[in-house]
Design a protein around this motif. Sequence first.
Motif, PDB file in Angstrom:
ATOM      1  N   GLU A   1      -6.786  22.986   8.208  1.00 24.81           N
ATOM      2  CA  GLU A   1      -5.864  22.250   7.361  1.00 24.81           C
ATOM      3  C   GLU A   1      -5.603  20.852   7.910  1.00 24.81           C
ATOM      4  O   GLU A   1      -5.429  20.672   9.111  1.00 24.81           O
ATOM      5  CB  GLU A   1      -4.526  22.982   7.245  1.00 24.81           C
ATOM      6  N   LEU A   2      -5.559  19.883   7.002  1.00 26.06           N
ATOM      7  CA  LEU A   2      -5.186  18.516   7.326  1.00 26.06           C
ATOM      8  C   LEU A   2      -3.777  18.280   6.796  1.00 26.06           C
ATOM      9  O   LEU A   2      -3.510  18.537   5.614  1.00 26.06           O
ATOM     10  CB  LEU A   2      -6.163  17.526   6.669  1.00 26.06           C
ATOM     11  N   THR A   3      -2.886  17.822   7.659  1.00 21.69           N
ATOM     12  CA  THR A   3      -1.502  17.559   7.272  1.00 21.69           C
ATOM     13  C   THR A   3      -1.303  16.058   7.135  1.00 21.69           C
ATOM     14  O   THR A   3      -1.641  15.294   8.045  1.00 21.69           O
ATOM     15  CB  THR A   3      -0.526  18.130   8.302  1.00 21.69           C
ATOM     16  N   ILE A   4      -0.750  15.652   5.989  1.00 24.25           N
ATOM     17  CA  ILE A   4      -0.477  14.243   5.730  1.00 24.25           C
ATOM     18  C   ILE A   4       1.005  14.099   5.398  1.00 24.25           C
ATOM     19  O   ILE A   4       1.521  14.781   4.505  1.00 24.25           O
ATOM     20  CB  ILE A   4      -1.329  13.720   4.562  1.00 24.25           C
ATOM     21  N   LEU A   5       1.671  13.203   6.105  1.00 34.42           N
ATOM     22  CA  LEU A   5       3.082  12.910   5.851  1.00 34.42           C
ATOM     23  C   LEU A   5       3.142  11.714   4.909  1.00 34.42           C
ATOM     24  O   LEU A   5       2.641  10.634   5.225  1.00 34.42           O
ATOM     25  CB  LEU A   5       3.808  12.583   7.159  1.00 34.42           C
ATOM     26  N   ILE A   6       3.716  11.914   3.734  1.00 28.75           N
ATOM     27  CA  ILE A   6       3.816  10.831   2.755  1.00 28.75           C
ATOM     28  C   ILE A   6       4.822   9.791   3.262  1.00 28.75           C
ATOM     29  O   ILE A   6       5.922  10.144   3.680  1.00 28.75           O
ATOM     30  CB  ILE A   6       4.264  11.378   1.379  1.00 28.75           C
ATOM     31  N   ALA A   7       4.436   8.515   3.199  1.00 33.91           N
ATOM     32  CA  ALA A   7       5.315   7.441   3.632  1.00 33.91           C
ATOM     33  C   ALA A   7       5.940   6.706   2.441  1.00 33.91           C
ATOM     34  O   ALA A   7       7.120   6.364   2.468  1.00 33.91           O
ATOM     35  CB  ALA A   7       4.543   6.449   4.501  1.00 33.91           C
ATOM     36  N   GLU A   8       5.128   6.474   1.394  1.00 33.62           N
ATOM     37  CA  GLU A   8       5.620   5.734   0.231  1.00 33.62           C
ATOM     38  C   GLU A   8       4.633   5.864  -0.920  1.00 33.62           C
ATOM     39  O   GLU A   8       3.523   6.365  -0.749  1.00 33.62           O
ATOM     40  CB  GLU A   8       5.810   4.260   0.579  1.00 33.62           C
ATOM     41  N   GLU A   9       5.056   5.392  -2.094  1.00 33.71           N
ATOM     42  CA  GLU A   9       4.147   5.354  -3.233  1.00 33.71           C
ATOM     43  C   GLU A   9       3.175   4.200  -3.047  1.00 33.71           C
ATOM     44  O   GLU A   9       3.525   3.171  -2.488  1.00 33.71           O
ATOM     45  CB  GLU A   9       4.915   5.170  -4.528  1.00 33.71           C
ATOM     46  N   ALA A  10       1.950   4.388  -3.490  1.00 27.43           N
ATOM     47  CA  ALA A  10       0.938   3.323  -3.356  1.00 27.43           C
ATOM     48  C   ALA A  10       0.997   2.394  -4.543  1.00 27.43           C
ATOM     49  O   ALA A  10       1.454   2.709  -5.583  1.00 27.43           O
ATOM     50  CB  ALA A  10      -0.448   3.936  -3.245  1.00 27.43           C
TER      51      ALA A  10
ATOM     52  N   GLY B   1       0.035   7.638   3.067  1.00 28.83           N
ATOM     53  CA  GLY B   1       0.464   8.686   3.979  1.00 28.83           C
ATOM     54  C   GLY B   1      -0.094   8.491   5.373  1.00 28.83           C
ATOM     55  O   GLY B   1      -0.980   7.666   5.602  1.00 28.83           O
ATOM     56  N   VAL B   2       0.440   9.269   6.283  1.00 31.13           N
ATOM     57  CA  VAL B   2       0.008   9.257   7.677  1.00 31.13           C
ATOM     58  C   VAL B   2      -0.690  10.586   7.956  1.00 31.13           C
ATOM     59  O   VAL B   2      -0.066  11.644   7.820  1.00 31.13           O
ATOM     60  CB  VAL B   2       1.209   9.090   8.628  1.00 31.13           C
ATOM     61  N   PRO B   3      -1.975  10.554   8.320  1.00 29.63           N
ATOM     62  CA  PRO B   3      -2.652  11.805   8.667  1.00 29.63           C
ATOM     63  C   PRO B   3      -2.158  12.269  10.038  1.00 29.63           C
ATOM     64  O   PRO B   3      -2.505  11.691  11.053  1.00 29.63           O
ATOM     65  CB  PRO B   3      -4.142  11.431   8.685  1.00 29.63           C
ATOM     66  N   SER B   4      -1.302  13.287  10.055  1.00 30.24           N
ATOM     67  CA  SER B   4      -0.650  13.651  11.316  1.00 30.24           C
ATOM     68  C   SER B   4      -1.435  14.640  12.162  1.00 30.24           C
ATOM     69  O   SER B   4      -1.368  14.592  13.372  1.00 30.24           O
ATOM     70  CB  SER B   4       0.757  14.182  11.064  1.00 30.24           C
ATOM     71  N   GLU B   5      -2.179  15.567  11.526  1.00 33.85           N
ATOM     72  CA  GLU B   5      -2.971  16.496  12.340  1.00 33.85           C
ATOM     73  C   GLU B   5      -4.016  17.209  11.500  1.00 33.85           C
ATOM     74  O   GLU B   5      -3.849  17.378  10.295  1.00 33.85           O
ATOM     75  CB  GLU B   5      -2.091  17.540  13.028  1.00 33.85           C
TER      76      GLU B   5
END
Length: 114
Positions: free
Chosen positions: A105-114, A94-98
């Motif tokens: 709160e920490l927001t993470i945008l999932i990019a793909e399965e690991a 994921g990408v830690p966006s903010e």
Amino acid sequence: MYLIGLAARGYDPRGAMLLPHRAGTTLGDVSRRVSRVSTLDGGVAVTNRGHSPGDRTVTLSFSGLPRELVDQARRMVLLHARVTLSIPDGCFIGVPSEYAERRQELTILIAEEA
């Protein structure tokens, strides 16, 4: 109660943490890539392109956690373009966006399965 794992993808001696599931944590609603358009004959055309892990957004609550963990989360956003996230559904990149200080709160945008 289960733990959520968060780790930097590259070497970082302070780039890994285990977090308890807290109220306010959302691990991402599951959805499909679907669109619906009205047709001229009064019906609809539906396009269903399935599900992708990249459609998920995870929000981790740091409310009530030690300041050290909050500082680590802020550091992740500043220094790392990608992280590995381990949740009950599996492991994801994921990408830690903010990190929102007011909401803790920490927001993470999932990019793909690991």
